[in-house]
Motif scaffolding. Structure first.
Motif, PDB file in Angstrom:
ATOM      1  N   CYS A 170       0.830  -1.217   0.000  1.00 34.00           N
ATOM      2  CA  CYS A 170       0.000   0.000   0.000  1.00 34.00           C
ATOM      3  C   CYS A 170       0.857   1.257   0.000  1.00 34.00           C
ATOM      4  CB  CYS A 170      -0.920   0.006   1.219  1.00 34.00           C
ATOM      5  SG  CYS A 170      -1.911   1.515   1.295  1.00 34.00           S
ATOM      6  N   THR A 228       0.032   4.286   0.627  1.00 30.38           N
ATOM      7  CA  THR A 228      -0.403   5.387   1.494  1.00 30.38           C
ATOM      8  C   THR A 228      -0.580   4.937   2.947  1.00 30.38           C
ATOM      9  OG1 THR A 228      -2.726   4.906   1.133  1.00 30.38           O
ATOM     10  CG2 THR A 228      -1.702   6.424  -0.409  1.00 30.38           C
ATOM     11  N   CYS A 264      -7.460   5.696   1.619  1.00 27.76           N
ATOM     12  CA  CYS A 264      -7.268   4.808   0.468  1.00 27.76           C
ATOM     13  C   CYS A 264      -7.471   5.566  -0.845  1.00 27.76           C
ATOM     14  CB  CYS A 264      -8.251   3.649   0.564  1.00 27.76           C
ATOM     15  SG  CYS A 264      -8.272   2.593  -0.879  1.00 27.76           S
ATOM     16  N   ILE A 265      -6.515   5.393  -1.769  1.00 26.38           N
ATOM     17  CA  ILE A 265      -6.624   6.080  -3.059  1.00 26.38           C
ATOM     18  C   ILE A 265      -7.217   5.172  -4.136  1.00 26.38           C
ATOM     19  CG2 ILE A 265      -4.723   7.655  -2.565  1.00 26.38           C
ATOM     20  CD1 ILE A 265      -2.910   5.885  -4.280  1.00 26.38           C
ATOM     21  N   CYS A 304      -5.915   2.388  -5.507  1.00 23.32           N
ATOM     22  CA  CYS A 304      -4.991   1.912  -6.539  1.00 23.32           C
ATOM     23  C   CYS A 304      -5.068   0.395  -6.711  1.00 23.32           C
ATOM     24  CB  CYS A 304      -3.564   2.321  -6.201  1.00 23.32           C
ATOM     25  SG  CYS A 304      -2.946   1.574  -4.682  1.00 23.32           S
ATOM     26  N   ARG A 305      -5.611  -0.294  -5.711  1.00 28.89           N
ATOM     27  CA  ARG A 305      -5.822  -1.743  -5.747  1.00 28.89           C
ATOM     28  C   ARG A 305      -4.530  -2.546  -5.745  1.00 28.89           C
ATOM     29  NH1 ARG A 305      -8.559   0.614  -9.306  1.00 28.89           N
ATOM     30  NH2 ARG A 305      -7.987  -0.479 -11.196  1.00 28.89           N
ATOM     31  N   CYS A 349      -3.080  -3.447  -3.026  1.00 28.28           N
ATOM     32  CA  CYS A 349      -3.251  -4.443  -1.973  1.00 28.28           C
ATOM     33  C   CYS A 349      -3.995  -5.665  -2.508  1.00 28.28           C
ATOM     34  CB  CYS A 349      -4.018  -3.817  -0.819  1.00 28.28           C
ATOM     35  SG  CYS A 349      -5.531  -3.003  -1.321  1.00 28.28           S
ATOM     36  N   VAL A 387     -10.993   0.289  -1.197  1.00 25.01           N
ATOM     37  CA  VAL A 387     -10.932  -1.146  -0.957  1.00 25.01           C
ATOM     38  C   VAL A 387     -11.465  -1.453   0.442  1.00 25.01           C
ATOM     39  CG1 VAL A 387      -9.243  -2.973  -0.472  1.00 25.01           C
ATOM     40  CG2 VAL A 387      -9.113  -1.707  -2.605  1.00 25.01           C
TER      41      VAL A 387
HETATM   42  S1  SF4 Z   1      -6.295   0.444  -2.781  1.00 30.20           S
HETATM   43 FE1  SF4 Z   1      -5.188  -0.772  -1.248  1.00 30.20          FE
HETATM   44  S2  SF4 Z   1      -3.045  -0.343  -1.691  1.00 30.20           S
HETATM   45 FE2  SF4 Z   1      -4.226   1.277  -2.712  1.00 30.20          FE
HETATM   46  S3  SF4 Z   1      -4.362   2.928  -1.220  1.00 30.20           S
HETATM   47 FE3  SF4 Z   1      -6.180   1.661  -0.910  1.00 30.20          FE
HETATM   48  S4  SF4 Z   1      -5.586   0.241   0.697  1.00 30.20           S
HETATM   49 FE4  SF4 Z   1      -3.697   1.106  -0.086  1.00 30.20          FE
END
Ligand code: SF4
Ligand code: SF4
Lengths: 383, 258
Positions: free
Chosen positions: B132, B134, B152-153, B155-156, B158, B193
């Motif tokens: 991750c 962030t 959470c941005i 980006c997936r 994780c 997520v």
């Molecule tokens: S999608 Fe997952 S990896 Fe991306 S910022 Fe959110 S928790 Fe972190």
């Protein structure tokens, strides 16, 4: 200098207008995606990255390949590359800009993108990739622009530009290595969990990138009367041939390790991509098309007689770019999700919205490249 | 219930002392979900607790999905009715898919058709938190791998990193797809997520996770893996248990009796 991009003939403006139309369509697709969510794409719970990240991965390679002209010119004083170096640098700038747009398009919460810098997480490879890509874009833009500006004034470029350019050489290797590390460090994704991923990324990048440069050189000669010189193209074709060979060699080693070891996890992804698994064979025709056409293109490029004939050279370069685009984008990124962690195979089909956004971003990159190269051509052909 | 319940109250009491339990008590919907991980660094006994779960598949009834329903109801998990946009925190999967590398040739028991519960393993070495960019997903002081939905941005990364398929993304606005709204847990937005949180919002209140409570067959045991006296540790000592994909080094905190 930028004003030079704002003067041009009819063909130039029709091309720019065409790109603007595609960009507008892309923006409207993107706004649909922003309003409704990424559910409007073909991605889903199991294949959670699609053509956006695929384009990103492919384009990082194109960006990195500028080093194939920068390195011989600046480190080995290969004068043949003097006119194409700037083309390589600006190609890198446009490709890196597209990469960032693709990342942005892929994010669920693009408005929070700065969280990556607000909460720096050095254990995450994305953090390094963001730094590497932005740095690389700036190095090439500033370096290229300064050299061109000095040339226009008829003075030698300032010494610091050389420092930037030298720095851009290891940096180019780093961007694609870090991009490979985005994938290669994830447990349980067997297609990616391989030490040759970074070398393979570099090889395919240098093959596809030099092929794009050769194609660009021909377009510039034909459309803009800017000749980078036959010697440069000949040298690039040789580099392209060997990088392509290295790429397919590394792919072969993947096959050997997976199938000779007979470890199911290692075989499944390749089986799925090239032969189909559990009755799913969505990617099989694409992967064979990529493999066979790519091998054919490399064979043509390896033959001195064929690669010195312009139609063969252009054909081989186009085919090689296409082959690597499928292999790295479709195959590697999307195929890497299959089988899923729960051993399932699902299909992925990009939607119209997704393709619209993708084309829009390509158009932005091409527009940027067109304008940058227009400046180059005007500065260089004036005197 | 009593021994386990006491174990719970004891741990939850510790949490309360540190002040966080109190905050979560006053504003239950906040619970622990959006808290900055640094808050946990000055716990009285950092790292001493490691919540874990033991699932006894022998007691899990065929076709029953009460735990799944309870979890999804408690946490406002939307139901889109298709597998592409699906969000799930806990679900049943065929044995051979949950344990793809386990030995099944000439086994002592016919495992064909056995369905096992799968959920986030709250790994002690979680690849998802490492990936991750962030720290929106992070490992808490008590071993729970938590999410900050506000950071959470989307980006997936994780999701790509989790080798168990435990994570779901909000591809669409989840709110219209929530059947019965539960006020005890925040709903999420599109673009982030989510996954099982080991009911951290219930733990601070001294409650068992919703799935554990809902299971009538008492197939799920929850407790502190770091406490040698706990019920879960006793059961782990007395039974042959397995974890999912142990070869990946993620050290799952969810164990199974097959
Ligand atoms: S999608 Fe997952 S990896 Fe991306 S910022 Fe959110 S928790 Fe972190
Ligand atoms: S099961 Fe997956 S999501 Fe849960 S902690 Fe482990 S890696 Fe992370």
């Amino acid at each position: 200098m930028i004003e030079k991009a704002l003067k041009g003939n009819r063909t130039y403006w029709s091309w720019v207008a065409l790109l603007c139309v595609i960009i507008a369509a892309g923006l409207s697709a993107w706004s649909r995606q922003l309003n409704l969510g990424l559910g409007v794409t073909g991605m889903g719970r199991d294949i959670s990255w699609g053509i956006y990240i695929a384009q990103f991965t492919f384009l990082v390679g194109v960006a990195a390949s500028a080093v194939m002209v920068v390195l011989p010119y600046y480190l080995h004083n290969q004068k043949a590359f003097s006119k194409i170096v700037i083309v390589g640098e600006f190609l890198a700038v446009s490709a890196a800009a597209m990469c960032m747009l693709f990342i942005l398009a892929d994010m669920g919460k693009p408005q929070r993108v700065l969280n990556v810098l607000r909460y720096p997480s050095p254990r995450s490879m994305v953090f390094w990739d963001v730094l590497a890509l932005n740095g690389y874009l700036l190095l090439n833009l500033v370096g290229g622009w300064a050299v061109l500006g000095a040339e226009r004034k008829g003075v030698p470029p300032a010494p610091w530009t050389r420092a930037l350019i030298y720095l851009s050489i290891p940096w180019a290797f780093s961007i694609h290595t870090v991009t490979a590390f985005l994938y290669a460090g994830l447990p349980g994704r067997h297609l990616w969990l391989t030490a040759v991923l970074a070398p393979r990324f570099l090889a395919s990048a240098f093959a596809a990138g030099t092929a794009v440069l050769i194609l660009l050189a021909f377009i510039l000669k034909k459309r803009a009367g800017y000749d980078v010189g036959g010697e440069a193209v000949r040298k690039l074709a040789v580099l392209c041939a060997y990088a392509g060979t290295a790429n397919f060699f590394l792919l072969g080693t993947e096959f050997f390790t997976a199938f000779y070891s007979n470890v199911p996890g290692h075989m499944h992804s390749l089986q799925h991509l090239y032969f189909g698994l559990h009755g799913h064979a969505q990617f099989v025709p694409w992967m064979w098309l990529s493999l066979l056409s790519g091998l054919g293109a490399v064979a043509v490029l390896l033959s001195p007689a064929l690669r010195s004939s312009t139609p063969w050279l252009l054909g081989a370069c186009s085919v090689l770019v296409f082959s690597i685009w499928i292999d790295k984008g479709v195959g590697l990124v999307i195929g890497g999700f299959l089988p899923t962690p729960l051993e399932e195979i699902v299909d992925y089909v990009p939607t119209v919205t997704e393709i619209g956004v993708t084309l829009g971003i390509w158009a932005v990159g091409l527009l940027l490249l067109t304008m940058l190269l227009k400046v180059v051509v005007d500065v260089r052909t004036r005197d | 219930m009593n021994q386990q319940r006491r174990e719970f109250l004891k741990r939850a009491g510790l949490a309360g002392l540190a002040g966080l339990g109190a905050v979560a008590g006053i504003i239950p919907t906040f619970a622990l979900e959006k808290t900055d991980p640094s808050v946990f660094s000055n716990r009285p006994v950092p790292g001493a607790t490691r919540w874990g779960m033991l699932i006894d598949t022998r007691k899990c009834r065929d076709g029953c999905d009460e735990c799944v329903a309870a979890c999804h109801r408690t946490h406002n998990v939307p139901d889109f009715g298709d597998s592409k946009n699906e969000i799930k925190w806990i679900w049943k999967a065929p044995y051979e898919k949950a344990f793809p590398t386990s030995s099944r040739q000439f086994g002592s028991r016919n495992l064909d058709g056995l369905e096992v519960l799968t959920l986030c393993n709250h790994c002690a070495e979680p690849p998802c938190t490492k990936a991750c960019p962030t720290k929106a997903t992070f490992r808490r002081w008590d071993g729970i791998v938590a999410m900050d939905y506000h950071r959470c941005i989307g980006c997936r990364f994780c999701m790509a990193a989790c080798p168990y398929g435990s994570r779901s993304f909000n591809w669409l606005d989840p709110r219209p797809a929530i059947e019965t709204y539960s006020p005890d847990y925040p709903t999420r937005e599109r673009g982030v997520v989510e996954k099982c949180n080991f009911c951290s919002e219930r733990l601070v209140k001294g409650l068992q996770p919703a799935c554990v409570e809902a299971c009538r067959g008492k197939a799920i045991t929850f407790g502190d893996l770091n406490d040698p006296e706990s019920a879960i540790r006793t059961m782990l000592a007395e039974n042959e248990t397995v974890q999912r994909k142990p070869e990946l080094g993620t050290l799952p905190s969810v164990f199974y009796i097959i």
